[in-house]
Design a protein around this motif. Structure first.
Motif, short mmCIF file in Angstrom:
data_model
loop_
_atom_site.label_atom_id
_atom_site.label_comp_id
_atom_site.label_asym_id
_atom_site.label_seq_id
_atom_site.Cartn_x
_atom_site.Cartn_y
_atom_site.Cartn_z
N ALA A 1 0.72 -1.00 0.23
CA ALA A 1 0.46 0.28 0.04
C ALA A 1 0.64 1.44 0.11
O ALA A 1 0.57 2.43 -0.43
N GLU A 2 1.94 1.00 1.34
CA GLU A 2 2.71 2.52 0.71
C GLU A 2 3.71 2.59 -1.21
O GLU A 2 3.82 3.99 -1.25
N LEU A 3 4.05 1.49 -1.17
CA LEU A 3 4.72 1.21 -2.68
C LEU A 3 3.55 2.10 -3.35
O LEU A 3 3.99 2.30 -4.64
N ARG A 4 2.33 2.11 -3.49
CA ARG A 4 1.55 2.38 -4.50
C ARG A 4 0.97 3.75 -4.06
O ARG A 4 1.27 4.41 -5.01
N LYS A 5 1.20 3.86 -2.91
CA LYS A 5 1.05 5.83 -2.64
C LYS A 5 2.43 6.39 -3.95
O LYS A 5 1.80 7.41 -4.42
N ARG A 6 3.65 5.60 -3.81
CA ARG A 6 4.86 6.10 -4.04
C ARG A 6 4.73 6.49 -5.08
O ARG A 6 5.03 7.89 -6.39
N LEU A 7 3.99 5.47 -6.29
CA LEU A 7 4.08 5.36 -7.55
C LEU A 7 2.88 6.34 -7.98
O LEU A 7 2.90 6.71 -9.14
N ASP A 8 1.51 5.77 -7.33
CA ASP A 8 0.67 7.26 -7.68
C ASP A 8 1.22 8.74 -7.61
O ASP A 8 0.87 8.92 -8.35
N ALA A 9 2.44 9.11 -6.50
CA ALA A 9 2.42 10.44 -6.68
C ALA A 9 3.51 10.36 -7.81
O ALA A 9 4.03 11.47 -8.36
#
Length: 452
Positions: A83-91
């Motif tokens: 979930a944390e990696l997904r947030k970084r990728l979206d940003a």
């Protein structure tokens, strides 16, 4: 020994209580409640085995429960990290799109789907014909195709790449393209410009665009084939007769570079307006003027079609001005009978003098069955001043002539992709020895085409 059994039972009860195994818990509770004799010997072997097995079962269940609990913890930890990696990728994606380094839409470009919509089609045509006039040098004057007498001919190899046509719409743009190449003996006559570098094998090539105005304006730009001819330049592969009529060449025109606008007024009426380099200029203009061609298409029923054509322009290559009109039409009488016609009028103005050329042609076919169809073509051309049928295709220089021709062709389709066309044709000219040594001739022969 009873004390030991009681102690073991208490341990097992405590473990069972922790994992919630109620049946075994009740069993060992009953052991503690029993009054055992003081002088009794060891518990029976069966009881000891049962107690030990139960303890092992409980111990295994407890270990499995602990392992499962550990796995749950690890899965939860991985999900949290994802979930944390997904947030970084979206940003990161937001920054890339904002900087214009990637398309803002979520849909990916469909390069492969665009290529997959392209179709490949064409045909191969070969033939053998004999000219009874025994033409000088073995070349039949004014004849299309098979000009070489008593020779096996590879007439045409055509290859066409095309996308689906631009859809007519008043709401959105759409685009398409088409490109055709022809190789073979007939290529120098049918193609855009045999003597123009880069166009020797080009039949047509254009970009098509639908502009959402009204019901949709169709725009074509590039090398466009003629609007004037009833017959197709593809010869026997597309026509009911194998040989090409005189009208196609002498009162028609070849491909030319230009721009065409088309608009459908109703289901029965459409218009086309074309501006091109010249009626005969081909792919490259030979003067500063342009030729305008306009066509009105009329289809009163699904079995009848008409095309009224007008044209005018300057042709500095051999005359000053050319203007005129044509009427093309076809009528599918029923499932078997079909008729067609072409009427042409040309006015050539050279040095202040007007010279008229006119022609009349008719086509009739009858489908005996799905595989056999006889067809006949009759045509007449009048060139009183010799401004049109003069010097081209081996025709001798002259001051005027009339030509009459009739061709009888049998179309045989043993399989859908193959077309066999035995034909006999008769030509007559008013010009003495206009066909080399004679003024009339018969041309029997056969052509075959494979369409793909």
């Amino acid at each position: 020994m009873p004390g030991h059994a009681a102690a073991l039972a208490r341990v097992v009860i405590r473990v069972l209580t922790d994992i919630g195994v109620s049946e075994y818990q009740q069993f060992f509770s009953n052991i503690l409640m029993r009054q055992m004799p003081l002088k009794s010997k060891r518990p029976p072997v069966s009881f000891r085995a049962s107690a030990i097995g139960s303890a092992l079962l409980v111990t295994g269940a407890s270990a499995f429960a602990q392992a499962a609990a550990g796995d749950v913890v690890r899965v939860e930890r991985l999900e949290k990290e994802n979930a944390e990696l997904r947030k970084r990728l979206d940003a990161l994606e937001s920054v890339v799109k904002k900087e214009g380094l990637a398309p803002s839409s979520t849909a990916s470009p469909k390069f492969v789907s665009t290529l997959s919509e392209t179709t490949l089609s064409g045909f191969v045509t070969a033939s053998y014909f004999h000219d009874t006039s025994d033409p000088p040098g073995g070349t039949s004057p004014g004849y299309l195709w098979n000009r070489r007498n008593d020779s096996f001919s590879l007439n045409k190899v055509k290859i066409t790449l095309a996308s689906p046509p631009a859809a007519r719409s008043g709401e959105e743009f759409s685009a398409a393209y088409r490109a055709s190449l022809i190789f073979g003996q007939d290529a120098p006559i049918v193609n855009s410009g045999a003597s123009t570098i880069g166009f020797q094998n080009l039949r047509e090539a254009y970009v098509e665009l639908n502009v959402p105005i009204g019901t949709g304006v169709n725009v074509k730009a590039g090398e466009l084939i003629s609007l004037l001819n009833y017959e197709s330049g593809d010869g026997g592969a597309a026509n009911d007769n194998f040989s090409q009529g005189y009208q196609w060449f002498f009162t028609g025109n070849g491909p030319a570079a230009g721009v065409q606008l088309g608009y459908t007024l109703t289901d029965a009426i459409d218009v086309k307006v074309r501006v091109q380099n010249g009626l005969y200029a081909g792919p490259v203009d030979n003067n500063s003027s342009k030729t305008v061609v306009a066509a009105l298409g009329i289809k009163p029923t699904d079995k009848i079609w008409l095309s009224l054509i007008g044209f005018a322009g300057r042709e500095d290559s051999f005359i000053t001005h050319v203007q005129g009109g044509s009427l093309l039409g076809g009528y599918q009488i029923d499932e078997k009978w079909h008729v067609g016609t072409e009427l042409d009028y040309f006015n050539f103005r050279t040095g202040g003098k007007d010279s008229q050329v006119y022609s009349l042609g008719g086509w009739l076919s009858y489908a005996l069955c799905d595989k056999v169809m006889p067809a006949v073509r009759a045509e007449f051309i009048s060139d009183k001043d010799g401004v049109d049928i003069n010097g081209a295709l081996g025709v001798p220089a002259n001051s005027g002539q009339d030509i009459f021709s009739v061709a009888l062709t049998l179309n045989i389709k043993p399989v859908p992709n193959v077309k066999i066309q035995p034909e006999i044709r008769y030509d007559h000219t008013s010009l003495p020895a206009g066909f080399g040594k004679r003024d009339d001739r018969f041309l029997p022969g056969i052509g075959v085409s494979y369409l793909f």
